[in-house]
Design a protein around this motif. Structure first.
Motif, PDB file in Angstrom:
ATOM      1  N   ALA A 148      21.729-107.082  33.827  1.00  0.00           N
ATOM      2  CA  ALA A 148      21.582-108.272  34.655  1.00  0.00           C
ATOM      3  C   ALA A 148      22.955-108.576  35.252  1.00  0.00           C
ATOM      4  O   ALA A 148      23.982-108.180  34.698  1.00  0.00           O
ATOM      5  CB  ALA A 148      21.098-109.445  33.815  1.00  0.00           C
ATOM      6  N   PHE A 206      29.154-115.891  39.306  1.00  0.00           N
ATOM      7  CA  PHE A 206      29.805-117.199  39.233  1.00  0.00           C
ATOM      8  C   PHE A 206      30.650-117.444  40.475  1.00  0.00           C
ATOM      9  O   PHE A 206      30.645-118.509  41.052  1.00  0.00           O
ATOM     10  CB  PHE A 206      30.643-117.301  37.960  1.00  0.00           C
ATOM     11  CG  PHE A 206      29.778-117.319  36.742  1.00  0.00           C
ATOM     12  CD1 PHE A 206      29.011-118.423  36.457  1.00  0.00           C
ATOM     13  CD2 PHE A 206      29.699-116.223  35.920  1.00  0.00           C
ATOM     14  CE1 PHE A 206      28.181-118.451  35.358  1.00  0.00           C
ATOM     15  CE2 PHE A 206      28.874-116.242  34.811  1.00  0.00           C
ATOM     16  CZ  PHE A 206      28.117-117.351  34.519  1.00  0.00           C
ATOM     17  N   THR A 207      31.403-116.447  40.875  1.00  0.00           N
ATOM     18  CA  THR A 207      32.123-116.489  42.138  1.00  0.00           C
ATOM     19  C   THR A 207      31.970-115.105  42.759  1.00  0.00           C
ATOM     20  O   THR A 207      31.616-114.143  42.066  1.00  0.00           O
ATOM     21  CB  THR A 207      33.631-116.781  41.959  1.00  0.00           C
ATOM     22  OG1 THR A 207      34.250-115.615  41.393  1.00  0.00           O
ATOM     23  CG2 THR A 207      33.871-117.967  41.025  1.00  0.00           C
ATOM     24  N   VAL A 253      11.180-119.611  35.842  1.00  0.00           N
ATOM     25  CA  VAL A 253      12.544-120.126  35.968  1.00  0.00           C
ATOM     26  C   VAL A 253      13.394-119.114  36.737  1.00  0.00           C
ATOM     27  O   VAL A 253      13.342-117.919  36.466  1.00  0.00           O
ATOM     28  CB  VAL A 253      13.178-120.383  34.586  1.00  0.00           C
ATOM     29  CG1 VAL A 253      14.606-120.882  34.744  1.00  0.00           C
ATOM     30  CG2 VAL A 253      12.346-121.360  33.776  1.00  0.00           C
ATOM     31  N   ALA A 254      14.154-119.574  37.700  1.00  0.00           N
ATOM     32  CA  ALA A 254      15.089-118.705  38.432  1.00  0.00           C
ATOM     33  C   ALA A 254      16.399-119.465  38.576  1.00  0.00           C
ATOM     34  O   ALA A 254      16.463-120.461  39.286  1.00  0.00           O
ATOM     35  CB  ALA A 254      14.524-118.310  39.784  1.00  0.00           C
ATOM     36  N   ASP A 255      17.426-119.008  37.898  1.00  0.00           N
ATOM     37  CA  ASP A 255      18.717-119.700  37.940  1.00  0.00           C
ATOM     38  C   ASP A 255      19.453-119.360  39.234  1.00  0.00           C
ATOM     39  O   ASP A 255      19.411-118.225  39.708  1.00  0.00           O
ATOM     40  CB  ASP A 255      19.551-119.287  36.726  1.00  0.00           C
ATOM     41  CG  ASP A 255      20.773-120.174  36.557  1.00  0.00           C
ATOM     42  OD1 ASP A 255      20.731-121.073  35.699  1.00  0.00           O
ATOM     43  OD2 ASP A 255      21.764-119.979  37.290  1.00  0.00           O
ATOM     44  N   VAL A 256      20.152-120.333  39.766  1.00  0.00           N
ATOM     45  CA  VAL A 256      20.829-120.180  41.054  1.00  0.00           C
ATOM     46  C   VAL A 256      21.949-119.136  41.001  1.00  0.00           C
ATOM     47  O   VAL A 256      22.288-118.534  42.016  1.00  0.00           O
ATOM     48  CB  VAL A 256      21.366-121.553  41.532  1.00  0.00           C
ATOM     49  CG1 VAL A 256      22.425-122.081  40.574  1.00  0.00           C
ATOM     50  CG2 VAL A 256      21.902-121.493  42.942  1.00  0.00           C
ATOM     51  N   ASN A 257      22.508-118.893  39.818  1.00  0.00           N
ATOM     52  CA  ASN A 257      23.603-117.918  39.689  1.00  0.00           C
ATOM     53  C   ASN A 257      23.137-116.537  39.236  1.00  0.00           C
ATOM     54  O   ASN A 257      23.951-115.680  38.916  1.00  0.00           O
ATOM     55  CB  ASN A 257      24.673-118.432  38.730  1.00  0.00           C
ATOM     56  CG  ASN A 257      25.446-119.606  39.279  1.00  0.00           C
ATOM     57  OD1 ASN A 257      25.406-120.705  38.723  1.00  0.00           O
ATOM     58  ND2 ASN A 257      26.119-119.399  40.389  1.00  0.00           N
ATOM     59  N   THR A 258      21.822-116.314  39.182  1.00  0.00           N
ATOM     60  CA  THR A 258      21.318-114.996  38.795  1.00  0.00           C
ATOM     61  C   THR A 258      21.228-114.107  40.025  1.00  0.00           C
ATOM     62  O   THR A 258      20.458-114.386  40.939  1.00  0.00           O
ATOM     63  CB  THR A 258      19.923-115.104  38.154  1.00  0.00           C
ATOM     64  OG1 THR A 258      19.984-116.014  37.062  1.00  0.00           O
ATOM     65  CG2 THR A 258      19.450-113.743  37.658  1.00  0.00           C
ATOM     66  N   LEU A 286      25.489-107.915  32.292  1.00  0.00           N
ATOM     67  CA  LEU A 286      25.089-108.096  30.895  1.00  0.00           C
ATOM     68  C   LEU A 286      24.000-107.104  30.533  1.00  0.00           C
ATOM     69  O   LEU A 286      23.077-106.862  31.324  1.00  0.00           O
ATOM     70  CB  LEU A 286      24.504-109.495  30.660  1.00  0.00           C
ATOM     71  CG  LEU A 286      25.288-110.700  31.110  1.00  0.00           C
ATOM     72  CD1 LEU A 286      24.916-111.078  32.527  1.00  0.00           C
ATOM     73  CD2 LEU A 286      25.023-111.889  30.201  1.00  0.00           C
ATOM     74  N   GLY A 337      18.116-109.834  37.849  1.00  0.00           N
ATOM     75  CA  GLY A 337      17.462-110.215  36.595  1.00  0.00           C
ATOM     76  C   GLY A 337      16.899-108.999  35.865  1.00  0.00           C
ATOM     77  O   GLY A 337      17.532-107.944  35.819  1.00  0.00           O
ATOM     78  N   ILE A 338      15.695-109.146  35.330  1.00  0.00           N
ATOM     79  CA  ILE A 338      15.063-108.075  34.556  1.00  0.00           C
ATOM     80  C   ILE A 338      14.817-106.837  35.421  1.00  0.00           C
ATOM     81  O   ILE A 338      14.475-106.956  36.588  1.00  0.00           O
ATOM     82  CB  ILE A 338      13.720-108.574  33.995  1.00  0.00           C
ATOM     83  CG1 ILE A 338      13.969-109.625  32.906  1.00  0.00           C
ATOM     84  CG2 ILE A 338      12.882-107.434  33.445  1.00  0.00           C
ATOM     85  CD1 ILE A 338      12.703-110.230  32.360  1.00  0.00           C
ATOM     86  N   LEU A 396      25.227-111.898  36.860  1.00  0.00           N
ATOM     87  CA  LEU A 396      25.389-113.312  37.191  1.00  0.00           C
ATOM     88  C   LEU A 396      26.590-113.424  38.119  1.00  0.00           C
ATOM     89  O   LEU A 396      27.634-112.813  37.877  1.00  0.00           O
ATOM     90  CB  LEU A 396      25.642-114.133  35.926  1.00  0.00           C
ATOM     91  CG  LEU A 396      24.627-113.953  34.789  1.00  0.00           C
ATOM     92  CD1 LEU A 396      25.015-114.807  33.588  1.00  0.00           C
ATOM     93  CD2 LEU A 396      23.233-114.321  35.269  1.00  0.00           C
ATOM     94  N   LEU A 401      29.386-111.118  36.572  1.00  0.00           N
ATOM     95  CA  LEU A 401      29.274-110.724  35.176  1.00  0.00           C
ATOM     96  C   LEU A 401      28.033-109.860  35.009  1.00  0.00           C
ATOM     97  O   LEU A 401      26.939-110.261  35.399  1.00  0.00           O
ATOM     98  CB  LEU A 401      29.162-111.991  34.316  1.00  0.00           C
ATOM     99  CG  LEU A 401      29.309-111.820  32.812  1.00  0.00           C
ATOM    100  CD1 LEU A 401      30.740-111.433  32.460  1.00  0.00           C
ATOM    101  CD2 LEU A 401      28.938-113.121  32.105  1.00  0.00           C
TER     102      LEU A 401
END
Lengths: 325, 325
Positions: B33, B37-38, B19-24, B45, B27-28, B35, B43
């Motif tokens: 991490a 959003f804009t 899985v690869a989210d478009v807003n990531t 984390l 990642g690990i 994200l 963000l």
């Protein structure tokens, strides 16, 4: 002086902070926190810990444990009406057993892939076996579904059926001898109501996931909405196995007080009955109306037409003498 | 067959997801991490677990423990160049001791308020004492500072001083008998370099926080940036107490391999020397240049002008026989 339970701990020690961030829409005290970066993109966040010997038997199949550690968090996102997107995994392991870790990862990732959740971080530490997952999802276009918001006259709904995990626990403990694979599956590998949860914001006035028992969790909705409720015991959705357990044991309270079912309980105006049926149909989710929100406070259970008293409510950490799975 | 260490566990079992989210954006494998959003609101984390008997002595002052549980997470955010904003707290407690919890909360909230961090959720469970904090921050206007990005010719910088937590541990264990309050403070209540970290994105080509020891953590920058480095031992910032410990014991490796100092190590083009000095000045943060990034791979330490070999690198969970605090 009585020692405080979990909710009292949270209230007393962790609610008095003086920081309030401008982008925090929902803070402590609901299924998820919600941050609103833009009106179209709200982020829902939750965290849940599973501890060996407390929340699960230490010899639990690691594939199922990996599944469950993520599932209980996805359930919180579903109760908020959020679409799951990301997770972080904090894994504390007593020893380094590659086979165990591989099986755990398989269970975790199989569920993650099914719901398109990406693991983006974590921490691996040594210590007594425990898993803390942190899950994040997005709520698009509308605020999250809170515990507050139920209004007198709203119908109370429940997905799936309850009491299965409680039955599974009794079987696992050897306290009930009728085999029931469905009950063991529910206990060890509950399925979060993710697909239906994403639709929840279309109609729900309030919602919660059933992790501590229906009476306790519906109780949170009632308290936070300042309303009461009536539920007919006969309307509770029970599996054939749970029905047989109740008939065999006479323990009619179990489906109301046993935890770990991870179904969704929500309230909605009767005007949404058709919308709820459509969402249930579209997501292949059994949904049943179990009662009605009233003015006042507290939960009234009717069984065979008469109000009955619960002798125990949902599990409270530290307070109950009953060990939790 | 050798059993895999933490980094190998992460690589082998937790990097193969589909899985690869478009807003990531990240990642690990980094301090946080990220994200996106804009473009203006990224963000960051992170999550870190502290386990009793592994990461801290069980009798540690709970106020300091509450501080440290948050501090180690804020340190990860600082290393990413993020401004801390929110935290979630998963607290596993063996018993319900209101005085202990009140003291823990006091330490947690005092640090949270200092850096304007809002607690927005959590979970309280029963079990062996452990704390998992999940911290979130925002990176405004530019991408986060990654471990990858260091280039040959870049200068290597370190905030504050190192070896203090390692000295505190030796004092706490009774292995070194010269009292040193500063060292115990660093071990039990490290101060994250938050104010300086927020500025890191202005000049750093790569960054990390020093939690597992400078040699190991700088090693991550080198690996992920595909470069090598030279560090002069004499340029390492050491407190008077750490200097005395090295002189007394002859253990010159300790400041390079002991963990838990939570300083920032970062690289930057020499062109930024003035900008770094300004940020250090504005945030009252000691910053010192300790070496230079080179082509190739690996870390060369020079002491008294000659390359020296480290006999041990930073702590690896499960692999080292040495118990971690």
């Amino acid at each position: 002086m009585q020692r405080p339970g979990e909710f009292e701990i949270i209230r007393r020690f962790f609610s008095g902070q003086r920081v309030a961030d401008v982008n925090t829409e929902i803070g402590i005290g609901d299924d998820c926190a919600v941050l609103n970066f833009t009106a179209a993109a709200r982020l829902a966040l939750t965290t849940d810990t599973l501890v060996a010997g407390i929340h699960f038997f230490s010899d639990t199949d690691p594939t199922r444990l990996g599944h469950k550690a993520l599932a209980v968090n996805l359930s919180d996102l579903a109760a908020m009406g959020a679409r799951p997107r990301w997770a972080l995994l904090a894994l504390t392991l007593p020893e380094n057993d590659p086979e165990w870790i591989a099986a755990f990862a398989q269970g975790f990732f199989r569920l993650a892939e099914r719901h398109r959740v990406q693991l983006i971080g974590g921490d691996t530490t040594r210590g007594p076996l425990a898993i803390t997952v942190h899950a994040l999802g997005t709520v698009d276009g509308r605020p999250g579904v809170k515990r507050a918001g139920a209004k007198p006259g709203d119908a109370i709904y429940l997905t799936g059926s309850i009491g299965l995990a409680g039955l599974g626990l009794r079987i696992r403990q050897g306290a009930y001898l009728v085999p029931d694979e469905e009950a063991l599956d529910r206990l060890e590998a509950p399925q979060p109501r993710t697909d239906f949860g994403i639709r929840l914001g279309e109609f729900a006035s309030a919602g919660i996931d059933v992790s501590d028992g229906l009476a306790a969790d519906l109780g949170h909705i009632l308290e936070q909405s300042s309303v009461g409720a009536e539920v007919d015991w006969e309307s509770l959705p029970l599996s054939a196995g749970v029905g047989r357990y109740v008939a065999d044991s006479g323990d009619w309270q179990m489906p109301l007080v046993a935890g770990d079912d991870y179904e969704l309980c929500f309230t909605a105006s009767p005007a949404y009955a058709q919308a709820i049926a459509s969402a249930a149909d579209a997501t292949a989710t059994p949904v049943r109306r179990i009662g009605t929100i009233r003015t006042g406070s507290g939960l009234i259970i009717r069984r065979r037409g008469r109000p009955v008293e619960l002798s125990r409510s949902g599990y409270l950490h530290f307070v109950s003498g009953e060990a939790r799975r």
